[in-house]
Design a protein around this motif. Structure first.
Motif, PDB file in Angstrom:
ATOM      1  N   VAL A   1      36.200  25.832  41.174  1.00 35.18           N
ATOM      2  CA  VAL A   1      37.598  25.484  41.462  1.00 35.18           C
ATOM      3  C   VAL A   1      37.849  25.184  42.941  1.00 35.18           C
ATOM      4  O   VAL A   1      38.977  24.906  43.333  1.00 35.18           O
ATOM      5  CB  VAL A   1      38.578  26.600  40.995  1.00 35.18           C
ATOM      6  CG1 VAL A   1      38.508  26.775  39.491  1.00 35.18           C
ATOM      7  CG2 VAL A   1      38.304  27.911  41.704  1.00 35.18           C
TER       8      VAL A   1
ATOM      9  N   ASP B   1      39.642  21.874  43.845  1.00 35.58           N
ATOM     10  CA  ASP B   1      41.009  21.926  43.308  1.00 35.58           C
ATOM     11  C   ASP B   1      41.871  22.887  44.122  1.00 35.58           C
ATOM     12  O   ASP B   1      43.026  22.593  44.441  1.00 35.58           O
ATOM     13  CB  ASP B   1      40.997  22.403  41.852  1.00 35.58           C
ATOM     14  CG  ASP B   1      40.374  21.378  40.923  1.00 35.58           C
ATOM     15  OD1 ASP B   1      40.349  20.184  41.286  1.00 35.58           O
ATOM     16  OD2 ASP B   1      39.924  21.774  39.825  1.00 35.58           O
TER      17      ASP B   1
ATOM     18  N   LEU C   1      44.341  26.463  37.104  1.00 36.21           N
ATOM     19  CA  LEU C   1      43.271  25.462  37.183  1.00 36.21           C
ATOM     20  C   LEU C   1      42.282  25.613  36.030  1.00 36.21           C
ATOM     21  O   LEU C   1      41.936  24.624  35.359  1.00 36.21           O
ATOM     22  CB  LEU C   1      42.522  25.578  38.521  1.00 36.21           C
ATOM     23  CG  LEU C   1      43.353  25.281  39.786  1.00 36.21           C
ATOM     24  CD1 LEU C   1      42.581  25.691  41.041  1.00 36.21           C
ATOM     25  CD2 LEU C   1      43.726  23.800  39.853  1.00 36.21           C
TER      26      LEU C   1
ATOM     27  N   SER D   1      43.761  24.554  32.671  1.00 36.45           N
ATOM     28  CA  SER D   1      43.814  23.091  32.543  1.00 36.45           C
ATOM     29  C   SER D   1      42.447  22.534  32.189  1.00 36.45           C
ATOM     30  O   SER D   1      42.314  21.649  31.345  1.00 36.45           O
ATOM     31  CB  SER D   1      44.261  22.448  33.858  1.00 36.45           C
ATOM     32  OG  SER D   1      45.628  22.171  33.841  1.00 36.45           O
ATOM     33  N   ARG D   2      41.420  23.059  32.863  1.00 29.69           N
ATOM     34  CA  ARG D   2      40.045  22.604  32.594  1.00 29.69           C
ATOM     35  C   ARG D   2      39.646  22.898  31.162  1.00 29.69           C
ATOM     36  O   ARG D   2      39.001  22.084  30.493  1.00 29.69           O
ATOM     37  CB  ARG D   2      39.065  23.306  33.540  1.00 29.69           C
ATOM     38  CG  ARG D   2      39.185  22.890  34.974  1.00 29.69           C
ATOM     39  CD  ARG D   2      38.518  21.551  35.221  1.00 29.69           C
ATOM     40  NE  ARG D   2      38.609  21.162  36.626  1.00 29.69           N
ATOM     41  CZ  ARG D   2      38.398  19.938  37.069  1.00 29.69           C
ATOM     42  NH1 ARG D   2      38.073  18.977  36.237  1.00 29.69           N
ATOM     43  NH2 ARG D   2      38.502  19.664  38.351  1.00 29.69           N
TER      44      ARG D   2
ATOM     45  N   VAL E   1      42.045  18.666  34.852  1.00 25.86           N
ATOM     46  CA  VAL E   1      42.990  18.967  35.924  1.00 25.86           C
ATOM     47  C   VAL E   1      43.684  17.670  36.325  1.00 25.86           C
ATOM     48  O   VAL E   1      43.028  16.667  36.609  1.00 25.86           O
ATOM     49  CB  VAL E   1      42.258  19.612  37.131  1.00 25.86           C
ATOM     50  CG1 VAL E   1      43.080  19.502  38.403  1.00 25.86           C
ATOM     51  CG2 VAL E   1      41.945  21.077  36.840  1.00 25.86           C
TER      52      VAL E   1
ATOM     53  N   THR F   1      48.670  19.675  37.344  1.00 27.26           N
ATOM     54  CA  THR F   1      48.000  20.986  37.406  1.00 27.26           C
ATOM     55  C   THR F   1      48.039  21.533  38.828  1.00 27.26           C
ATOM     56  O   THR F   1      48.366  22.698  39.053  1.00 27.26           O
ATOM     57  CB  THR F   1      46.511  20.863  36.997  1.00 27.26           C
ATOM     58  OG1 THR F   1      46.419  20.183  35.754  1.00 27.26           O
ATOM     59  CG2 THR F   1      45.877  22.232  36.896  1.00 27.26           C
ATOM     60  N   ILE F   2      47.686  20.660  39.782  1.00 29.30           N
ATOM     61  CA  ILE F   2      47.653  21.087  41.192  1.00 29.30           C
ATOM     62  C   ILE F   2      49.046  21.544  41.612  1.00 29.30           C
ATOM     63  O   ILE F   2      49.217  22.594  42.237  1.00 29.30           O
ATOM     64  CB  ILE F   2      47.178  19.923  42.109  1.00 29.30           C
ATOM     65  CG1 ILE F   2      45.781  19.425  41.678  1.00 29.30           C
ATOM     66  CG2 ILE F   2      47.208  20.325  43.584  1.00 29.30           C
ATOM     67  CD1 ILE F   2      44.652  20.424  41.841  1.00 29.30           C
TER      68      ILE F   2
ATOM     69  N   ALA G   1      49.903  24.853  40.046  1.00 23.08           N
ATOM     70  CA  ALA G   1      49.156  25.943  40.680  1.00 23.08           C
ATOM     71  C   ALA G   1      49.846  26.346  41.983  1.00 23.08           C
ATOM     72  O   ALA G   1      49.945  27.536  42.307  1.00 23.08           O
ATOM     73  CB  ALA G   1      47.715  25.511  40.935  1.00 23.08           C
TER      74      ALA G   1
ATOM     75  N   GLY H   1      48.989  25.740  32.966  1.00 18.54           N
ATOM     76  CA  GLY H   1      47.724  25.020  33.112  1.00 18.54           C
ATOM     77  C   GLY H   1      47.391  24.269  31.839  1.00 18.54           C
ATOM     78  O   GLY H   1      46.999  23.094  31.874  1.00 18.54           O
TER      79      GLY H   1
END
Ligand code: IPE
Ligand code: IPE
Ligand code: MG
Ligand code: MG
Length: 333
Positions: free
Chosen positions: A19, A22, A62, A65-66, A71, A75-76, A79, A191
């Motif tokens: 991660v 990200d 993160l 989402s994965r 992502v 997502t970012i 987060a 996520g």
């Protein structure tokens, strides 16, 4: 960053490597979005961001989402949103708890005072909501608003419990659900949503993270007694000093003698360990297996969390989620 402990074990490094890029984007997003037209807010946000923190909540967004798909920019952003909400709750919480230390440094209230910190916390909440609004997704807003109300109600309920020795396990679990597990759950759900998961997947990831959050807080409440200030980044014995009777003590009190109970009552009345030394309280909890029982209870919740993740197809991200559950119970801060 405050992930030193996580960095030591192989599985932990695996999570971090997965991660890392990200998470750097998330940090940039937080920095960009923490600028207010009044300097005090910007300064406090920067101070807290630089202070470290484990970044567990963004990591959950993160990884969820994965696991769900991919992502995305959303997502970012989400987060960053959950870390900013977390920061806002910490700023307000330290005002409420009259805390002096956070993340190994003076708490923001200790530096800027209560008035400024209440307003800075408000600003951070609203900034996080404004960022979330950009998704133009009512489910996201619904989730975040419900969550924030849950957490605020949790802090209010906790205030009602302050100084009371007769806290039941059920009262305690409700507080843990509200103040910690609800945010953990929301992180995984957000996520999942950002990774375009279907609703059952989102619900499963939410449940995984909820169980992890409960375990996290149970371990936190053990560490409050058993850790050291240098490692923990906040003084040990704070919960009881602040008038909070947590699960290790609740369990110990089930078997405590009248004298032992009086000892605990003294700390609650005085707000310090002058009449009942901290070491004596520690021995009391140990004698009645308070820490062991809470650790076992935490383990049961992480087991539940693991059982949910194991159902997902094998992938590095799934293994990272599994590793995360171990770190939560094994951590020292
Ligand atoms: C602190 O959370 C508040 C609790 C729910 C115990 P963390 O222990 O995740 O705090 P940081 O972000 O790593 O400092
Ligand atoms: C944590 O509450 C703050 C919230 C999650 C609202 P606590 O008061 O129990 O945690 P620490 O010990 O200050 O981190
Ligand atoms: Mg506190
Ligand atoms: Mg508190």
């Amino acid at each position: 960053m405050g992930l030193s402990k996580l960095g030591q074990t192989f599985t932990a490094r695996e999570i971090l490597d997965l991660v890392k890029d990200d998470l750097e984007r998330v940090e940039r997003e937080i920095s960009l979005e923490s600028v207010a037209s009044v300097d005090a807010v910007t300064t406090i946000s920067r101070y807290l961001q630089a202070g470290g923190g484990k970044r567990l909540r963004p990591i959950l967004v993160l990884l969820a989402s994965r696991l769900a798909g991919a992502v995305t920019d959303g997502t970012i952003r989400m987060a960053a949103v959950v870390e900013m909400i977390h920061t806002a709750t910490l700023v307000h919480d330290d005002v409420i708890d009259i805390a002096k230390t956070r993340r190994g440094r003076p708490s923001s209230n200790a530096i800027w005072g209560n008035h400024t910190c209440v307003l800075a916390g408000d600003w951070l909440y609203m900034q996080a909501f404004q960022m979330a609004l950009r998704e133009r997704n009512f489910r996201v807003l619904d989730l975040l608003i419900t969550l924030t109300q849950m957490m605020v109600e949790g802090e209010l309920l906790q205030l009602e419990c302050i100084g009371k020795i007769a806290i039941s396990e059920a009262d305690y679990m409700e507080l843990v659900d509200r103040k910690t597990a609800s945010l953990f759950s929301a992180c995984a759900r957000l996520g999942a949503m950002m990774g375009a998961a279907d609703e059952p997947t989102e619900a499963r990831l939410g449940e995984f993270s909820w169980n992890l959050g409960i375990a996290f807080q149970l371990v936190d409440d053990v560490l409050d007694f058993t850790s050291h200030e240098k490692v923990l980044g906040k003084p040990v014995g704070s919960d009881l000093r602040e008038g909070k009777v947590t699960l290790p003590l609740i369990y110990a009190l089930e078997h405590a003698s009248t004298e032992e109970r009086a000892l605990v009552d003294n700390v609650l009345k005085d707000g310090n360990y002058d009449r009942a030394p901290f070491a004596q309280i520690l021995r009391l909890i140990e004698r009645h297996r308070g820490f062991d029982r809470v650790r076992e209870r935490a383990q049961a919740f992480t087991d539940k969390a693991r059982a949910i993740v194991i159902e997902f197809p094998d992938s590095p991200y799934q293994r990272a989620m599994l590793a995360l559950t171990e770190l939560v119970t094994d951590r020292d801060h």
